[in-house]
Design a protein around this motif. Sequence first.
Motif, short mmCIF file in Angstrom:
data_model
loop_
_atom_site.label_atom_id
_atom_site.label_comp_id
_atom_site.label_asym_id
_atom_site.label_seq_id
_atom_site.Cartn_x
_atom_site.Cartn_y
_atom_site.Cartn_z
N SER B 52 -10.16 -20.95 2.43
CA SER B 52 -10.69 -19.80 3.18
C SER B 52 -10.11 -18.50 2.63
N GLU B 53 -10.77 -17.41 3.01
CA GLU B 53 -10.25 -16.08 2.64
C GLU B 53 -9.15 -15.69 3.63
N TYR B 54 -8.06 -15.16 3.10
CA TYR B 54 -6.94 -14.71 3.93
C TYR B 54 -6.73 -13.21 3.73
N THR B 55 -6.44 -12.51 4.83
CA THR B 55 -6.05 -11.11 4.70
C THR B 55 -4.55 -11.04 4.50
N LEU B 56 -4.18 -10.50 3.35
CA LEU B 56 -2.76 -10.40 3.02
C LEU B 56 -2.16 -9.13 3.64
N PHE B 57 -2.85 -8.01 3.45
CA PHE B 57 -2.41 -6.74 4.02
C PHE B 57 -3.62 -6.05 4.65
N ALA B 58 -3.48 -5.66 5.91
CA ALA B 58 -4.57 -4.98 6.63
C ALA B 58 -4.38 -3.47 6.53
N ALA B 59 -5.39 -2.79 6.04
CA ALA B 59 -5.28 -1.34 5.83
C ALA B 59 -4.96 -0.59 7.11
N ALA B 60 -5.48 -1.07 8.23
CA ALA B 60 -5.28 -0.37 9.50
C ALA B 60 -3.81 -0.31 9.91
N SER B 61 -2.99 -1.14 9.30
CA SER B 61 -1.57 -1.18 9.66
C SER B 61 -0.74 -0.17 8.87
N TYR B 62 -1.37 0.53 7.94
CA TYR B 62 -0.61 1.43 7.06
C TYR B 62 -1.30 2.78 6.96
N THR B 63 -0.51 3.80 6.60
CA THR B 63 -1.08 5.12 6.41
C THR B 63 -1.96 5.11 5.15
N ASP B 64 -3.13 5.69 5.27
CA ASP B 64 -4.03 5.60 4.12
C ASP B 64 -3.79 6.72 3.10
N ASP B 65 -4.31 6.47 1.89
CA ASP B 65 -4.27 7.42 0.78
C ASP B 65 -2.86 7.87 0.45
N LYS B 66 -1.98 6.90 0.33
CA LYS B 66 -0.59 7.14 -0.06
C LYS B 66 -0.31 6.41 -1.39
N ALA B 67 0.97 6.18 -1.65
CA ALA B 67 1.36 5.60 -2.94
C ALA B 67 1.86 4.17 -2.78
N HIS B 68 1.23 3.40 -1.89
CA HIS B 68 1.64 2.01 -1.70
C HIS B 68 1.41 1.21 -2.99
N LYS B 69 2.25 0.19 -3.17
CA LYS B 69 2.08 -0.72 -4.31
C LYS B 69 2.22 -2.16 -3.82
N ALA B 70 1.34 -3.02 -4.29
CA ALA B 70 1.39 -4.44 -3.92
C ALA B 70 1.68 -5.28 -5.15
N TYR B 71 2.61 -6.21 -4.99
CA TYR B 71 2.94 -7.16 -6.06
C TYR B 71 2.45 -8.53 -5.63
N ILE B 103 -0.54 -3.69 -8.01
CA ILE B 103 -1.77 -2.99 -7.66
C ILE B 103 -1.44 -1.76 -6.81
N PRO B 104 -1.89 -0.58 -7.22
CA PRO B 104 -1.77 0.56 -6.31
C PRO B 104 -2.74 0.35 -5.16
N TRP B 105 -2.32 0.73 -3.97
CA TRP B 105 -3.16 0.40 -2.82
C TRP B 105 -3.38 1.63 -1.95
N ALA B 106 -4.63 1.96 -1.71
CA ALA B 106 -4.98 3.15 -0.93
C ALA B 106 -4.86 2.92 0.57
N ALA B 107 -5.00 1.67 1.01
CA ALA B 107 -5.02 1.36 2.45
C ALA B 107 -6.01 2.24 3.19
N ASP B 108 -7.08 2.55 2.53
CA ASP B 108 -8.08 3.47 3.07
C ASP B 108 -8.84 2.81 4.23
N THR B 109 -9.10 3.59 5.27
CA THR B 109 -9.83 3.04 6.42
C THR B 109 -11.10 3.83 6.72
N THR B 110 -11.48 4.72 5.83
CA THR B 110 -12.75 5.41 6.02
C THR B 110 -13.84 4.53 5.41
#
Lengths: 137, 135
Positions: B52-71, B103-110
């Motif tokens: 099945s597909e799993y959500t690893l990180f939910a954008a709604a839990s983080y501030t969007d359009d920042k400099a997050h990085k995922a390994y 991976i740079p991550w935008a966590a965008d929710t728009t």
Amino acid sequence: MATTTAAVTLTSDLLSDNMSVSASTTCVKAGTTADGLTQMEYGYVEVATGDEYDLIATTPTASKASKLYVKNHSTDETYYIAITQNTQAIGRLYGGDWMFIPADFHDAAADIAITSNGGTNKIEYALFHEGTVLVTT
Amino acid sequence: MATTTTTITINSTDLLTDELSLSTTAALTQAGNSTGLTGTAGLARKKTGNTSEYTLFAAASYTDDKAHKAYLKNTSTTAAEYFIVEVAGTVVGRLYAGDWALIPWAADTTGTNCDIDITPSAADMTLEYMLFTDE
């Protein structure tokens, strides 16, 4: 067969204990252990602020084990490129940041595009792939 | 201030006529300044019970359009096993056995939430992951 290795080291004092994570992979073709990726594109571009640019169009063969490296060589920390794929925001690479991602190119809309913000961003990129779909003239 | 550094080294002696040797180091800093990232989620491992597909990180839990990085790292040693990595429902790529990604991550929710999702190609695969957050 070409042998290309990509290694990463992450170190941090964010936590109570210091952290150090290392990983290394040999870039091989999808589903193989020893058949290395044999083709690459390597470039350096300067992108004026506000410009959107297809860094990689969807010509590499889809759904393989392609890898894309991108580094923002800008030294101004307020400069960044927004990475999008299929018009969806992936993330931002600020001055000095780099990324290394698998790249699928699953359909014609899956180009990887960058949009320059803050000023002219200087971008280095390398794509390691299994082959391209050549465009007929 | 916390200091988190990431170094990548790409080497090949036989891909091109000349030897390829590429190495760079970046300190992970907040968006638009030189202050180090101060948040993290992980280091962690997830074993997937099925395909099945799993959500690893939910954008709604983080501030969007920042400099997050995922390994991410696929710890499998079976060559044919891979994770499909999606951001905002768009397939970014396939992480085959032993492969890793930063991976740079935008966590965008728009519009579409910019969640990071994974889909394993087989049951009982293990993904190692970590998120550095800019909050």
